[in-house]
Scaffold this motif. Sequence first.
Motif, PDB file in Angstrom:
ATOM      1  N   LEU A  98      -6.407   5.033  -0.902  1.00  0.00           N
ATOM      2  CA  LEU A  98      -5.252   4.229  -0.503  1.00  0.00           C
ATOM      3  C   LEU A  98      -4.974   4.366   0.990  1.00  0.00           C
ATOM      4  O   LEU A  98      -4.651   3.384   1.664  1.00  0.00           O
ATOM      5  N   LEU A  99      -5.118   5.580   1.521  1.00  0.00           N
ATOM      6  CA  LEU A  99      -4.942   5.799   2.960  1.00  0.00           C
ATOM      7  C   LEU A  99      -6.014   5.051   3.753  1.00  0.00           C
ATOM      8  O   LEU A  99      -5.743   4.532   4.840  1.00  0.00           O
ATOM      9  N   ALA A 100      -7.242   4.989   3.208  1.00  0.00           N
ATOM     10  CA  ALA A 100      -8.314   4.247   3.864  1.00  0.00           C
ATOM     11  C   ALA A 100      -7.993   2.749   3.875  1.00  0.00           C
ATOM     12  O   ALA A 100      -8.216   2.057   4.884  1.00  0.00           O
TER      13      ALA A 100
ATOM     14  N   ARG B  75      -5.497 -11.022   2.179  1.00  0.00           N
ATOM     15  CA  ARG B  75      -4.868 -11.891   1.183  1.00  0.00           C
ATOM     16  C   ARG B  75      -4.389 -11.068  -0.014  1.00  0.00           C
ATOM     17  O   ARG B  75      -4.740  -9.889  -0.145  1.00  0.00           O
ATOM     18  N   LYS B  76      -3.625 -11.712  -0.886  1.00  0.00           N
ATOM     19  CA  LYS B  76      -3.090 -11.020  -2.064  1.00  0.00           C
ATOM     20  C   LYS B  76      -4.217 -10.470  -2.930  1.00  0.00           C
ATOM     21  O   LYS B  76      -4.136  -9.349  -3.446  1.00  0.00           O
TER      22      LYS B  76
ATOM     23  N   PHE C 273       0.831  -1.208   0.000  1.00  0.00           N
ATOM     24  CA  PHE C 273       0.000   0.000   0.000  1.00  0.00           C
ATOM     25  C   PHE C 273       0.866   1.259   0.000  1.00  0.00           C
ATOM     26  O   PHE C 273       0.544   2.243  -0.669  1.00  0.00           O
ATOM     27  N   ILE C 274       1.966   1.225   0.743  1.00  0.00           N
ATOM     28  CA  ILE C 274       2.883   2.373   0.764  1.00  0.00           C
ATOM     29  C   ILE C 274       3.478   2.585  -0.624  1.00  0.00           C
ATOM     30  O   ILE C 274       3.547   3.723  -1.113  1.00  0.00           O
ATOM     31  N   ALA C 275       3.900   1.496  -1.277  1.00  0.00           N
ATOM     32  CA  ALA C 275       4.458   1.603  -2.635  1.00  0.00           C
ATOM     33  C   ALA C 275       3.424   2.189  -3.599  1.00  0.00           C
ATOM     34  O   ALA C 275       3.751   3.028  -4.444  1.00  0.00           O
ATOM     35  N   ALA C 276       2.163   1.746  -3.469  1.00  0.00           N
ATOM     36  CA  ALA C 276       1.091   2.271  -4.318  1.00  0.00           C
ATOM     37  C   ALA C 276       0.877   3.759  -4.059  1.00  0.00           C
ATOM     38  O   ALA C 276       0.659   4.544  -4.988  1.00  0.00           O
ATOM     39  N   LEU C 277       0.969   4.150  -2.794  1.00  0.00           N
ATOM     40  CA  LEU C 277       0.797   5.561  -2.431  1.00  0.00           C
ATOM     41  C   LEU C 277       1.923   6.416  -3.016  1.00  0.00           C
ATOM     42  O   LEU C 277       1.689   7.525  -3.512  1.00  0.00           O
ATOM     43  N   LEU C 278       3.143   5.898  -2.982  1.00  0.00           N
ATOM     44  CA  LEU C 278       4.295   6.628  -3.522  1.00  0.00           C
ATOM     45  C   LEU C 278       4.218   6.714  -5.051  1.00  0.00           C
ATOM     46  O   LEU C 278       4.553   7.745  -5.633  1.00  0.00           O
TER      47      LEU C 278
ATOM     48  N   CYS D  26      -4.838  -6.540  -4.012  1.00  0.00           N
ATOM     49  CA  CYS D  26      -4.904  -6.144  -5.433  1.00  0.00           C
ATOM     50  C   CYS D  26      -6.216  -5.419  -5.745  1.00  0.00           C
ATOM     51  O   CYS D  26      -6.216  -4.403  -6.457  1.00  0.00           O
ATOM     52  N   ILE D  27      -7.321  -5.943  -5.220  1.00  0.00           N
ATOM     53  CA  ILE D  27      -8.624  -5.301  -5.450  1.00  0.00           C
ATOM     54  C   ILE D  27      -8.658  -3.921  -4.817  1.00  0.00           C
ATOM     55  O   ILE D  27      -9.169  -2.960  -5.414  1.00  0.00           O
ATOM     56  N   SER D  28      -8.102  -3.798  -3.614  1.00  0.00           N
ATOM     57  CA  SER D  28      -8.083  -2.506  -2.907  1.00  0.00           C
ATOM     58  C   SER D  28      -7.276  -1.465  -3.675  1.00  0.00           C
ATOM     59  O   SER D  28      -7.730  -0.327  -3.857  1.00  0.00           O
ATOM     60  N   VAL D  29      -6.090  -1.861  -4.148  1.00  0.00           N
ATOM     61  CA  VAL D  29      -5.237  -0.926  -4.890  1.00  0.00           C
ATOM     62  C   VAL D  29      -5.867  -0.565  -6.232  1.00  0.00           C
ATOM     63  O   VAL D  29      -5.909   0.612  -6.622  1.00  0.00           O
ATOM     64  N   GLY D  30      -6.393  -1.586  -6.946  1.00  0.00           N
ATOM     65  CA  GLY D  30      -7.033  -1.329  -8.237  1.00  0.00           C
ATOM     66  C   GLY D  30      -8.240  -0.414  -8.096  1.00  0.00           C
ATOM     67  O   GLY D  30      -8.415   0.536  -8.873  1.00  0.00           O
ATOM     68  N   SER D  31      -9.066  -0.669  -7.097  1.00  0.00           N
ATOM     69  CA  SER D  31     -10.262   0.155  -6.860  1.00  0.00           C
ATOM     70  C   SER D  31      -9.890   1.587  -6.503  1.00  0.00           C
ATOM     71  O   SER D  31     -10.592   2.532  -6.886  1.00  0.00           O
ATOM     72  N   ALA D  32      -8.783   1.735  -5.780  1.00  0.00           N
ATOM     73  CA  ALA D  32      -8.355   3.080  -5.367  1.00  0.00           C
ATOM     74  C   ALA D  32      -8.011   3.960  -6.567  1.00  0.00           C
ATOM     75  O   ALA D  32      -8.088   5.193  -6.476  1.00  0.00           O
ATOM     76  N   TRP D  33      -7.637   3.340  -7.694  1.00  0.00           N
ATOM     77  CA  TRP D  33      -7.343   4.118  -8.913  1.00  0.00           C
ATOM     78  C   TRP D  33      -8.546   4.182  -9.855  1.00  0.00           C
ATOM     79  O   TRP D  33      -8.776   5.207 -10.495  1.00  0.00           O
TER      80      TRP D  33
END
Length: 308
Positions: free
Chosen positions: A112-114, A135-136, A60-65, A140-147
Amino acid sequence: MGDELNVTYITLSGYVELSKYRYLYFFIIFTAYILIISCNSTVMYLIWIHKNLHEPMYIFIAALLLNSVLYSTSVYPKLLIDLLSEKQIISYSACLFQFHLFYSLAGSEFLLLAAMAYDRYVSICKPLQYAAIMRKTTVCISVGSAWIVPACHIAVPAILSAETKLCNFTFKAVFCNNSIYKLQCVISRVITVYGIVVLLDLVVVPSLFIIFTYTKIFIISFRSCGEVRKKAVETCLPHLLVLISFTCLIAYDVSIARVDSNFPQTARFIMTLQVVLYHPLLNPLIYGLKMKEIFKHLKRLFCPAKII
Protein backbone atom coordinates in the motif's frame (compact mmCIF):
# COMPACT_ATOMS: atom_id res chain seq x y z
CA MET A 1 -4.33 -39.29 22.60
CA GLY A 2 -2.16 -37.31 25.04
CA ASP A 3 0.64 -37.31 22.49
CA GLU A 4 -1.73 -35.86 19.91
CA LEU A 5 -2.68 -33.08 22.31
CA ASN A 6 0.99 -32.25 22.90
CA VAL A 7 1.50 -31.90 19.16
CA THR A 8 -1.65 -29.83 18.73
CA TYR A 9 -1.20 -27.25 21.51
CA ILE A 10 1.72 -24.98 22.32
CA THR A 11 2.39 -22.69 25.28
CA LEU A 12 3.03 -18.97 24.88
CA SER A 13 5.75 -18.22 27.42
CA GLY A 14 6.83 -14.75 26.33
CA TYR A 15 5.14 -12.85 29.16
CA VAL A 16 7.19 -11.28 31.97
CA GLU A 17 5.80 -11.81 35.51
CA LEU A 18 2.26 -12.26 34.21
CA SER A 19 0.80 -13.28 37.57
CA LYS A 20 2.06 -10.02 39.09
CA TYR A 21 1.21 -7.59 36.29
CA ARG A 22 -1.74 -9.40 34.65
CA TYR A 23 -4.29 -6.59 35.10
CA LEU A 24 -1.81 -3.82 34.29
CA TYR A 25 -0.95 -5.59 31.02
CA PHE A 26 -4.65 -6.08 30.29
CA PHE A 27 -5.40 -2.38 30.90
CA ILE A 28 -2.55 -1.23 28.65
CA ILE A 29 -3.37 -3.65 25.82
CA PHE A 30 -7.13 -3.03 26.02
CA THR A 31 -6.63 0.77 26.05
CA ALA A 32 -4.21 0.55 23.11
CA TYR A 33 -6.63 -1.59 21.11
CA ILE A 34 -9.55 0.79 21.70
CA LEU A 35 -7.35 3.76 20.72
CA ILE A 36 -6.17 1.97 17.57
CA ILE A 37 -9.73 1.20 16.48
CA SER A 38 -11.03 4.67 17.42
CA CYS A 39 -8.24 6.74 15.87
CA ASN A 40 -8.01 4.77 12.63
CA SER A 41 -11.80 4.55 12.26
CA THR A 42 -12.22 8.31 12.81
CA VAL A 43 -9.86 9.20 9.96
CA MET A 44 -11.42 6.52 7.72
CA TYR A 45 -14.88 7.92 8.50
CA LEU A 46 -13.79 11.45 7.54
CA ILE A 47 -12.37 10.20 4.24
CA TRP A 48 -15.58 8.30 3.55
CA ILE A 49 -18.08 11.12 4.23
CA HIS A 50 -16.22 14.06 2.64
CA LYS A 51 -16.30 14.09 -1.16
CA ASN A 52 -13.20 16.27 -1.45
CA LEU A 53 -11.27 13.37 0.11
CA HIS A 54 -12.48 10.86 -2.49
CA GLU A 55 -9.16 11.03 -4.31
CA PRO A 56 -6.65 8.21 -4.87
CA MET A 57 -4.22 9.52 -2.24
CA TYR A 58 -6.87 9.53 0.50
CA ILE A 59 -8.35 6.20 -0.62
CA PHE A 60 -4.90 4.65 -0.20
CA ILE A 61 -4.63 6.27 3.24
CA ALA A 62 -8.04 4.83 4.22
CA ALA A 63 -6.90 1.39 3.01
CA LEU A 64 -3.70 1.73 5.04
CA LEU A 65 -5.66 2.66 8.18
CA LEU A 66 -8.07 -0.25 7.65
CA ASN A 67 -5.03 -2.48 7.30
CA SER A 68 -3.76 -1.19 10.68
CA VAL A 69 -7.05 -2.16 12.34
CA LEU A 70 -7.00 -5.64 10.77
CA TYR A 71 -3.30 -6.04 11.64
CA SER A 72 -4.03 -5.23 15.29
CA THR A 73 -7.12 -7.44 15.34
CA SER A 74 -5.02 -10.42 14.26
CA VAL A 75 -3.17 -10.15 17.60
CA TYR A 76 -5.02 -8.12 20.26
CA PRO A 77 -8.15 -10.24 20.97
CA LYS A 78 -6.03 -13.35 21.62
CA LEU A 79 -3.63 -11.28 23.76
CA LEU A 80 -6.49 -10.01 25.90
CA ILE A 81 -7.91 -13.51 26.36
CA ASP A 82 -4.48 -14.89 27.34
CA LEU A 83 -3.92 -12.14 29.89
CA LEU A 84 -7.03 -13.23 31.80
CA SER A 85 -6.45 -16.97 31.39
CA GLU A 86 -4.61 -19.29 33.75
CA LYS A 87 -2.80 -20.95 30.85
CA GLN A 88 -1.52 -19.12 27.80
CA ILE A 89 -1.94 -21.79 25.13
CA ILE A 90 -2.96 -21.90 21.49
CA SER A 91 -3.55 -24.74 19.06
CA TYR A 92 -0.88 -25.11 16.42
CA SER A 93 -3.42 -24.67 13.62
CA ALA A 94 -4.72 -21.43 15.21
CA CYS A 95 -1.12 -20.30 15.65
CA LEU A 96 -0.44 -20.82 11.94
CA PHE A 97 -3.63 -18.92 11.09
CA GLN A 98 -2.51 -15.98 13.25
CA PHE A 99 0.95 -16.18 11.68
CA HIS A 100 -0.66 -16.02 8.23
CA LEU A 101 -2.85 -13.03 9.08
CA PHE A 102 -0.05 -11.14 10.83
CA TYR A 103 2.47 -11.39 8.00
CA SER A 104 -0.07 -11.06 5.19
CA LEU A 105 -1.23 -7.73 6.61
CA ALA A 106 2.37 -6.65 7.27
CA GLY A 107 3.14 -7.31 3.59
CA SER A 108 0.01 -5.37 2.62
CA GLU A 109 1.40 -2.36 4.48
CA PHE A 110 4.48 -2.22 2.26
CA LEU A 111 2.49 -2.73 -0.96
CA LEU A 112 0.00 0.00 0.00
CA LEU A 113 2.89 2.37 0.77
CA ALA A 114 4.39 1.50 -2.64
CA ALA A 115 1.04 2.29 -4.33
CA MET A 116 0.89 5.60 -2.44
CA ALA A 117 4.45 6.43 -3.55
CA TYR A 118 3.51 5.82 -7.18
CA ASP A 119 0.39 7.97 -6.76
CA ARG A 120 2.52 10.84 -5.41
CA TYR A 121 5.02 10.39 -8.23
CA VAL A 122 2.33 10.70 -10.91
CA SER A 123 0.65 13.62 -9.09
CA ILE A 124 3.85 15.67 -8.71
CA CYS A 125 5.93 14.61 -11.71
CA LYS A 126 3.20 13.97 -14.30
CA PRO A 127 0.27 16.18 -13.20
CA LEU A 128 -1.28 16.45 -16.68
CA GLN A 129 -1.48 12.65 -16.98
CA TYR A 130 -2.68 12.06 -13.41
CA ALA A 131 -6.40 11.66 -14.17
CA ALA A 132 -5.69 9.26 -17.03
CA ILE A 133 -3.24 7.09 -15.04
CA MET A 134 -4.80 7.05 -11.56
CA ARG A 135 -8.28 6.00 -12.58
CA LYS A 136 -10.77 4.34 -10.24
CA THR A 137 -9.98 0.93 -11.76
CA THR A 138 -6.25 1.40 -11.18
CA VAL A 139 -6.82 2.34 -7.54
CA CYS A 140 -9.14 -0.64 -6.93
CA ILE A 141 -6.68 -3.08 -8.52
CA SER A 142 -3.79 -1.61 -6.49
CA VAL A 143 -5.67 -1.88 -3.18
CA GLY A 144 -7.02 -5.37 -3.97
CA SER A 145 -3.59 -6.64 -5.02
CA ALA A 146 -2.02 -5.20 -1.87
CA TRP A 147 -4.20 -7.58 0.20
CA ILE A 148 -4.39 -10.60 -2.12
CA VAL A 149 -0.72 -10.93 -3.13
CA PRO A 150 0.70 -11.09 0.45
CA ALA A 151 -2.08 -13.49 1.52
CA CYS A 152 -1.09 -15.88 -1.29
CA HIS A 153 2.62 -15.49 -0.51
CA ILE A 154 2.28 -16.21 3.22
CA ALA A 155 -0.14 -19.09 2.66
CA VAL A 156 2.70 -21.24 1.29
CA PRO A 157 4.97 -21.30 4.41
CA ALA A 158 1.87 -21.59 6.63
CA ILE A 159 0.66 -24.68 4.74
CA LEU A 160 4.16 -26.22 4.64
CA SER A 161 4.60 -25.60 8.38
CA ALA A 162 1.32 -27.37 9.11
CA GLU A 163 2.89 -30.61 7.87
CA THR A 164 6.15 -30.13 9.78
CA LYS A 165 6.92 -32.21 12.88
CA LEU A 166 7.27 -30.25 16.15
CA CYS A 167 9.90 -30.97 18.80
CA ASN A 168 9.28 -27.90 20.96
CA PHE A 169 5.91 -26.93 22.42
CA THR A 170 6.92 -23.80 24.33
CA PHE A 171 6.85 -20.64 22.29
CA LYS A 172 9.00 -17.73 23.56
CA ALA A 173 6.56 -15.06 22.40
CA VAL A 174 3.11 -13.68 23.21
CA PHE A 175 1.64 -14.29 19.76
CA CYS A 176 2.55 -16.39 16.74
CA ASN A 177 5.22 -14.50 14.86
CA ASN A 178 8.37 -15.42 12.96
CA SER A 179 9.71 -17.39 15.95
CA ILE A 180 7.23 -20.16 15.13
CA TYR A 181 9.97 -21.91 13.13
CA LYS A 182 11.85 -22.61 16.38
CA LEU A 183 9.09 -25.07 17.30
CA GLN A 184 9.98 -27.32 14.40
CA CYS A 185 12.39 -30.25 14.74
CA VAL A 186 14.10 -29.35 11.49
CA ILE A 187 13.52 -26.12 9.63
CA SER A 188 12.72 -27.03 6.04
CA ARG A 189 15.16 -25.71 3.46
CA VAL A 190 12.21 -25.04 1.17
CA ILE A 191 10.57 -22.84 3.84
CA THR A 192 13.86 -21.00 4.45
CA VAL A 193 14.45 -20.29 0.76
CA TYR A 194 10.82 -19.37 0.18
CA GLY A 195 10.97 -17.06 3.22
CA ILE A 196 13.79 -15.13 1.56
CA VAL A 197 11.71 -14.86 -1.63
CA VAL A 198 8.74 -13.54 0.40
CA LEU A 199 11.00 -11.02 2.17
CA LEU A 200 12.29 -9.78 -1.17
CA ASP A 201 8.83 -9.62 -2.80
CA LEU A 202 6.89 -8.05 0.05
CA VAL A 203 9.48 -5.91 1.85
CA VAL A 204 12.74 -5.29 -0.03
CA VAL A 205 11.37 -4.66 -3.55
CA PRO A 206 8.49 -2.37 -2.40
CA SER A 207 10.88 -0.46 -0.10
CA LEU A 208 13.42 0.04 -2.90
CA PHE A 209 10.61 1.13 -5.22
CA ILE A 210 9.40 3.66 -2.62
CA ILE A 211 12.92 5.03 -2.06
CA PHE A 212 13.53 5.29 -5.82
CA THR A 213 10.15 6.97 -6.39
CA TYR A 214 10.58 9.55 -3.64
CA THR A 215 14.13 10.27 -4.77
CA LYS A 216 12.75 11.08 -8.22
CA ILE A 217 10.00 13.21 -6.66
CA PHE A 218 12.42 15.24 -4.54
CA ILE A 219 14.86 15.74 -7.45
CA ILE A 220 12.09 17.00 -9.73
CA SER A 221 10.33 19.07 -7.04
CA PHE A 222 13.51 20.87 -5.93
CA ARG A 223 14.12 21.85 -9.54
CA SER A 224 10.63 23.31 -9.70
CA CYS A 225 8.87 26.24 -8.05
CA GLY A 226 8.31 26.63 -4.30
CA GLU A 227 4.69 25.50 -4.55
CA VAL A 228 5.70 22.13 -6.01
CA ARG A 229 8.37 21.67 -3.32
CA LYS A 230 5.82 22.46 -0.61
CA LYS A 231 3.31 19.96 -2.05
CA ALA A 232 6.02 17.29 -2.23
CA VAL A 233 7.07 17.74 1.39
CA GLU A 234 3.48 17.93 2.71
CA THR A 235 2.30 14.75 0.99
CA CYS A 236 5.46 12.62 0.89
CA LEU A 237 6.89 13.18 4.37
CA PRO A 238 4.06 11.33 6.21
CA HIS A 239 4.49 8.31 3.91
CA LEU A 240 8.25 8.24 4.51
CA LEU A 241 7.78 8.46 8.30
CA VAL A 242 5.36 5.51 8.19
CA LEU A 243 7.74 3.51 5.98
CA ILE A 244 10.76 4.11 8.26
CA SER A 245 8.77 3.27 11.39
CA PHE A 246 7.31 0.04 10.02
CA THR A 247 10.55 -1.09 8.37
CA CYS A 248 12.43 -0.80 11.67
CA LEU A 249 9.80 -2.84 13.52
CA ILE A 250 9.62 -5.53 10.83
CA ALA A 251 13.42 -5.73 10.71
CA TYR A 252 13.38 -6.53 14.43
CA ASP A 253 10.59 -9.07 14.02
CA VAL A 254 12.35 -10.89 11.18
CA SER A 255 15.73 -10.91 12.94
CA ILE A 256 14.41 -12.10 16.34
CA ALA A 257 13.92 -15.62 14.97
CA ARG A 258 17.65 -15.71 14.20
CA VAL A 259 18.73 -14.36 17.61
CA ASP A 260 20.04 -16.75 20.24
CA SER A 261 17.53 -17.96 22.81
CA ASN A 262 19.51 -16.18 25.56
CA PHE A 263 18.18 -12.84 24.33
CA PRO A 264 16.69 -11.19 27.49
CA GLN A 265 13.03 -12.10 27.87
CA THR A 266 12.02 -8.63 29.11
CA ALA A 267 13.63 -6.93 26.11
CA ARG A 268 12.05 -9.48 23.77
CA PHE A 269 8.62 -8.93 25.38
CA ILE A 270 8.83 -5.12 25.09
CA MET A 271 10.03 -5.17 21.49
CA THR A 272 7.45 -7.77 20.45
CA LEU A 273 4.64 -5.62 21.83
CA GLN A 274 6.05 -2.52 20.10
CA VAL A 275 5.56 -4.23 16.74
CA VAL A 276 1.77 -4.27 17.30
CA LEU A 277 1.43 -1.27 19.64
CA TYR A 278 3.47 1.59 18.25
CA HIS A 279 2.83 1.49 14.51
CA PRO A 280 -1.00 1.09 14.36
CA LEU A 281 -1.29 4.15 16.61
CA LEU A 282 1.30 6.12 14.65
CA ASN A 283 -0.53 5.83 11.31
CA PRO A 284 -3.66 7.86 12.18
CA LEU A 285 -1.59 10.41 14.11
CA ILE A 286 0.74 11.03 11.17
CA TYR A 287 -1.99 11.20 8.53
CA GLY A 288 -4.46 13.01 10.76
CA LEU A 289 -2.03 15.74 11.80
CA LYS A 290 0.29 16.00 8.81
CA MET A 291 -2.22 15.84 5.93
CA LYS A 292 -3.72 19.32 5.74
CA GLU A 293 -7.14 18.37 4.31
CA ILE A 294 -7.68 15.56 6.84
CA PHE A 295 -6.53 17.76 9.72
CA LYS A 296 -8.99 20.45 8.65
CA HIS A 297 -11.89 18.00 8.87
CA LEU A 298 -10.61 16.67 12.19
CA LYS A 299 -10.72 20.20 13.64
CA ARG A 300 -14.27 20.63 12.39
CA LEU A 301 -15.28 17.32 13.94
CA PHE A 302 -13.78 17.93 17.39
CA CYS A 303 -13.91 21.74 17.61
CA PRO A 304 -17.17 22.70 15.82
CA ALA A 305 -17.63 25.82 17.96
CA LYS A 306 -14.45 27.35 16.58
CA ILE A 307 -15.53 26.96 12.97
CA ILE A 308 -17.43 29.96 11.69
